[in-house]
Design an enzyme around this catalytic site. Sequence first.
Site, mmCIF file in Angstrom:
data_model
loop_
_atom_site.group_PDB
_atom_site.id
_atom_site.type_symbol
_atom_site.label_atom_id
_atom_site.label_comp_id
_atom_site.label_asym_id
_atom_site.label_seq_id
_atom_site.Cartn_x
_atom_site.Cartn_y
_atom_site.Cartn_z
ATOM 1 N N SER A 90 -5.489 -1.637 3.972
ATOM 2 C CA SER A 90 -5.250 -2.304 2.766
ATOM 3 C C SER A 90 -4.980 -3.677 2.989
ATOM 4 O O SER A 90 -4.419 -4.024 4.044
ATOM 5 C CB SER A 90 -3.931 -1.279 2.036
ATOM 6 N N TYR A 103 4.673 1.662 1.711
ATOM 7 C CA TYR A 103 3.218 1.864 1.697
ATOM 8 C C TYR A 103 2.748 0.796 2.915
ATOM 9 O O TYR A 103 1.899 0.809 3.650
ATOM 10 C CB TYR A 103 3.013 1.431 0.575
#
Length: 244
Positions: free
Chosen positions: A140, A153
């Site tokens: 990501s 995250y």
Amino acid sequence: MHANSHSGRVAVITGASSGIGEATARALTADGFRVALLARRVDRIQALADELGDGAIAIEADVTDRDSLVAAAQRVQDELGGADVLVNNAGVMLLAPFTSEQRAEQRQMVEVNLLGAMTATEVFLDQLRDGGGDLVNISSVAGRTARAGNAAYAATKWGMNGWSEALRQELQPDVRVIVVEPGAVATELVNHITHGETKEAIEQFYDATSITADDIAEIIAFAVTRPHSVSLNEILVRPTRQQG
């Protein structure tokens, strides 16, 4: 390179029931791959396998359950002859402030996003090595840029990037390691956020900026169909309107 030149190659995709996983299954099938669809929602992947036709199989598996991955790898070996590509796509994005209330979600992200990818890779690695394969890790933008509200995250995605780079060096030239780092992509990820304020803000951001899962799937298909001498090791993909 003709679209059917990869017929016979086998791709295993985790988290194949929706989003980038589902789109990647379609893109690779169009390129002549046979695909093994791994996910917990067996009805979704069975319907997708039926739609994709011959050479597509659906396998119920949970990346946090090593036994289920071992059983999946055995089926891939027996029914498809082994994996040439593993796409570690299964992931959750449970964004929230870092508080004790969120501790279960913080742990879940580590177990799915990071340990799940590591376990799937460990289980399928012998198959990938056999004849030279590709390991595709879906990271990501959050693996490069941490920000308030995405601490756990970001930890999983920074971890994935470091692990992938070490593996790239360790596995070359037998296995190519390809890291794809999407920005805002319209998938189910946002739906699972439980922290109200965060969810609202992220939904607005995604509505205004996001690209599609198909956009990412095309990039994955491109990367794994390059000649084996060419490695697209790290691919950062943002929507053109996304700033950070």
